[in-house]
Design a protein around this motif. Structure first.
Motif, PDB file in Angstrom:
ATOM      1  N   ALA A  12       0.192  -1.315   6.995  1.00  0.00           N
ATOM      2  CA  ALA A  12       1.085  -0.157   7.111  1.00  0.00           C
ATOM      3  C   ALA A  12       1.006   0.445   8.505  1.00  0.00           C
ATOM      4  N   TYR A  13       2.184   0.643   9.093  1.00  0.00           N
ATOM      5  CA  TYR A  13       2.264   1.347  10.376  1.00  0.00           C
ATOM      6  C   TYR A  13       3.495   2.253  10.339  1.00  0.00           C
ATOM      7  N   ASN A  14       3.251   3.554  10.339  1.00  0.00           N
ATOM      8  CA  ASN A  14       4.318   4.564  10.292  1.00  0.00           C
ATOM      9  C   ASN A  14       5.244   4.353   9.091  1.00  0.00           C
ATOM     10  N   GLU A  15       4.641   4.225   7.913  1.00  0.00           N
ATOM     11  CA  GLU A  15       5.409   4.022   6.682  1.00  0.00           C
ATOM     12  C   GLU A  15       5.233   5.190   5.710  1.00  0.00           C
ATOM     13  N   GLY A  16       4.962   6.371   6.245  1.00  0.00           N
ATOM     14  CA  GLY A  16       4.734   7.531   5.396  1.00  0.00           C
ATOM     15  C   GLY A  16       5.904   7.878   4.500  1.00  0.00           C
ATOM     16  N   LYS A  17       7.134   7.569   4.936  1.00  0.00           N
ATOM     17  CA  LYS A  17       8.316   7.930   4.156  1.00  0.00           C
ATOM     18  C   LYS A  17       8.546   7.007   2.964  1.00  0.00           C
ATOM     19  N   THR A  18       8.025   5.777   3.026  1.00  0.00           N
ATOM     20  CA  THR A  18       8.360   4.803   1.979  1.00  0.00           C
ATOM     21  C   THR A  18       7.164   4.258   1.221  1.00  0.00           C
ATOM     22  N   ILE A  19       5.945   4.478   1.689  1.00  0.00           N
ATOM     23  CA  ILE A  19       4.818   3.774   1.083  1.00  0.00           C
ATOM     24  C   ILE A  19       4.614   4.196  -0.376  1.00  0.00           C
ATOM     25  N   HIS A  20       4.932   5.454  -0.715  1.00  0.00           N
ATOM     26  CA  HIS A  20       4.799   5.861  -2.119  1.00  0.00           C
ATOM     27  C   HIS A  20       5.813   5.135  -3.000  1.00  0.00           C
ATOM     28  N   LEU A  21       6.962   4.798  -2.442  1.00  0.00           N
ATOM     29  CA  LEU A  21       7.995   4.096  -3.212  1.00  0.00           C
ATOM     30  C   LEU A  21       7.572   2.665  -3.529  1.00  0.00           C
ATOM     31  N   ILE A  22       6.985   1.981  -2.553  1.00  0.00           N
ATOM     32  CA  ILE A  22       6.537   0.606  -2.814  1.00  0.00           C
ATOM     33  C   ILE A  22       5.347   0.623  -3.764  1.00  0.00           C
ATOM     34  N   LEU A  23       4.485   1.644  -3.659  1.00  0.00           N
ATOM     35  CA  LEU A  23       3.356   1.748  -4.591  1.00  0.00           C
ATOM     36  C   LEU A  23       3.842   2.009  -6.012  1.00  0.00           C
ATOM     37  N   ASN A  24       4.906   2.797  -6.147  1.00  0.00           N
ATOM     38  CA  ASN A  24       5.489   3.001  -7.478  1.00  0.00           C
ATOM     39  C   ASN A  24       5.974   1.693  -8.075  1.00  0.00           C
ATOM     40  N   LYS A  25       6.609   0.868  -7.249  1.00  0.00           N
ATOM     41  CA  LYS A  25       7.104  -0.424  -7.724  1.00  0.00           C
ATOM     42  C   LYS A  25       5.946  -1.336  -8.125  1.00  0.00           C
ATOM     43  N   ILE A  26       4.879  -1.331  -7.336  1.00  0.00           N
ATOM     44  CA  ILE A  26       3.708  -2.155  -7.660  1.00  0.00           C
ATOM     45  C   ILE A  26       3.076  -1.686  -8.967  1.00  0.00           C
ATOM     46  N   LYS A  27       2.953  -0.374  -9.123  1.00  0.00           N
ATOM     47  CA  LYS A  27       2.352   0.178 -10.340  1.00  0.00           C
ATOM     48  C   LYS A  27       3.167  -0.200 -11.577  1.00  0.00           C
ATOM     49  N   ALA A  28       4.484  -0.235 -11.428  1.00  0.00           N
ATOM     50  CA  ALA A  28       5.363  -0.489 -12.575  1.00  0.00           C
ATOM     51  C   ALA A  28       5.387  -1.947 -13.013  1.00  0.00           C
ATOM     52  N   GLU A  51      -1.358   8.221   6.310  1.00  0.00           N
ATOM     53  CA  GLU A  51      -2.661   8.464   5.701  1.00  0.00           C
ATOM     54  C   GLU A  51      -2.570   9.554   4.630  1.00  0.00           C
ATOM     55  N   GLU A  52      -1.868  10.633   4.935  1.00  0.00           N
ATOM     56  CA  GLU A  52      -1.726  11.728   3.975  1.00  0.00           C
ATOM     57  C   GLU A  52      -0.922  11.277   2.748  1.00  0.00           C
ATOM     58  N   ALA A  53       0.104  10.459   2.982  1.00  0.00           N
ATOM     59  CA  ALA A  53       0.923   9.975   1.871  1.00  0.00           C
ATOM     60  C   ALA A  53       0.102   9.098   0.925  1.00  0.00           C
ATOM     61  N   VAL A  54      -0.763   8.254   1.491  1.00  0.00           N
ATOM     62  CA  VAL A  54      -1.617   7.405   0.661  1.00  0.00           C
ATOM     63  C   VAL A  54      -2.627   8.259  -0.104  1.00  0.00           C
ATOM     64  N   ARG A  56      -2.338  11.373  -1.082  1.00  0.00           N
ATOM     65  CA  ARG A  56      -1.652  12.068  -2.178  1.00  0.00           C
ATOM     66  C   ARG A  56      -1.389  11.109  -3.332  1.00  0.00           C
ATOM     67  N   TYR A  57      -0.980   9.920  -3.002  1.00  0.00           N
ATOM     68  CA  TYR A  57      -0.652   8.960  -4.056  1.00  0.00           C
ATOM     69  C   TYR A  57      -1.897   8.583  -4.855  1.00  0.00           C
ATOM     70  N   ARG A  58      -2.985   8.345  -4.170  1.00  0.00           N
ATOM     71  CA  ARG A  58      -4.231   7.977  -4.864  1.00  0.00           C
ATOM     72  C   ARG A  58      -4.687   9.100  -5.794  1.00  0.00           C
ATOM     73  N   GLU A  59      -4.527  10.330  -5.340  1.00  0.00           N
ATOM     74  CA  GLU A  59      -4.946  11.467  -6.162  1.00  0.00           C
ATOM     75  C   GLU A  59      -4.071  11.607  -7.404  1.00  0.00           C
ATOM     76  N   GLN A  60      -2.773  11.344  -7.249  1.00  0.00           N
ATOM     77  CA  GLN A  60      -1.829  11.537  -8.342  1.00  0.00           C
ATOM     78  C   GLN A  60      -1.727  10.325  -9.270  1.00  0.00           C
ATOM     79  N   ASN A  61      -2.219   9.169  -8.822  1.00  0.00           N
ATOM     80  CA  ASN A  61      -2.092   7.933  -9.607  1.00  0.00           C
ATOM     81  C   ASN A  61      -3.428   7.191  -9.668  1.00  0.00           C
ATOM     82  N   PRO A  62      -4.433   7.799 -10.272  1.00  0.00           N
ATOM     83  CA  PRO A  62      -5.769   7.179 -10.285  1.00  0.00           C
ATOM     84  C   PRO A  62      -5.819   5.878 -11.089  1.00  0.00           C
ATOM     85  N   GLU A  63      -4.805   5.624 -11.925  1.00  0.00           N
ATOM     86  CA  GLU A  63      -4.807   4.405 -12.738  1.00  0.00           C
ATOM     87  C   GLU A  63      -4.541   3.151 -11.908  1.00  0.00           C
ATOM     88  N   LEU A  64      -3.982   3.299 -10.706  1.00  0.00           N
ATOM     89  CA  LEU A  64      -3.747   2.154  -9.832  1.00  0.00           C
ATOM     90  C   LEU A  64      -4.910   2.020  -8.869  1.00  0.00           C
TER      91      LEU A  64
END
Length: 241
Positions: A12-28, A51-54, A56-64
């Protein structure tokens, strides 16, 4: 073949706007045979809020299951992949870009030849099959096809898409290969070095491609194409290690 865990390596390099979206797809995604998922994110010294986006995602989605690593200096996509590959613990490993150009729903398509015992490595090809493709850059497509052709000349393989992101490896196999290219030269280097593995069974499957424009954040450019040509000659013609 029984696979217990799939490692998903995300440079990941400067993907703060989209990284949560790809993680949602992986989780699903529900992987075949109840294969577990291990996500490994390598932040290559982003200048945005990746870094902040990741975090937040880890905190909100501990199951992944997510492992996070950060480079203190920007080194390139290949270097981020080296870090992620070294940290992986799954039986198999797949590369996933942090944007939305490739669809994790297709992981199972790549896994099937391995689960059925046919393959050791599977590449996802954007140039075969009837999967949807966004229509974008003519010369970029020609460049990809030409680089694949040149790589095939030295690897003696008949790949249709050497430059694809989706590469699925036996984790122990890919960790055993000495890789040095720190940018987009990773693709020809790993392909040519794989071609020298005795009795390797490499398959391709058709995948979708939802390409980005440069305004959307696409990063590869003509200089990376020149480097790819250099790498094909370096590892193919001169057989550098």
């Amino acid at each position: 073949m029984k696979i217990n865990k799939l490692s998903i390596v995300i440079p990941a390099y400067n993907e703060g706007k989209t990284i949560h979206l790809i993680l949602n797809k992986i989780k699903a995604v529900e992987l075949i045979d109840d294969i577990a998922k291990e996500v490994i994110i390598v932040n290559d010294c982003s200048k945005d809020d990746t870094e902040e986006a990741v975090a937040r995602y880890r905190e909100q989605n501990p199951e992944l299951e997510i492992m996070y690593f950060k480079h203190d200096v920007n080194q390139g996509k290949g270097a981020a992949l080296h870090t992620g590959i070294a940290k992986a613990t799954g039986d198999y490993l797949i590369i996933q870009d942090a944007d939305l150009e490739y669809d994790p729903e297709e992981y199972n398509d790549l896994l099937r030849p391995i689960c059925k015992g046919f393959a050791d490595v599977v590449y996802g090809s954007r140039f075969m099959g009837a999967n949807p493709h966004r229509i974008l850059f003519f010369w970029h497509t020609i460049g990809n096809r030409w680089l694949t052709f040149a790589s095939n000349m030295f690897s003696n393989m008949n790949l249709t898409d050497m430059e694809t992101c989706y590469k699925l490896f036996d984790r122990k196999l890919i960790q055993s290969i000495h890789l040095t290219e720190k940018r987009f030269g990773f693709e020809p280097e790993v392909t040519i070095k794989l071609s020298r593995v005795p009795n390797l069974r490499l398959y391709e499957v058709g995948i979708s491609y939802y390409g980005r424009t440069y305004d959307d954040g696409k990063k590869i450019g003509w200089k990376d194409g020149v480097r790819a040509i250099y790498c094909i000659l370096k590892y193919g013609l001169f057989k550098a290690k």
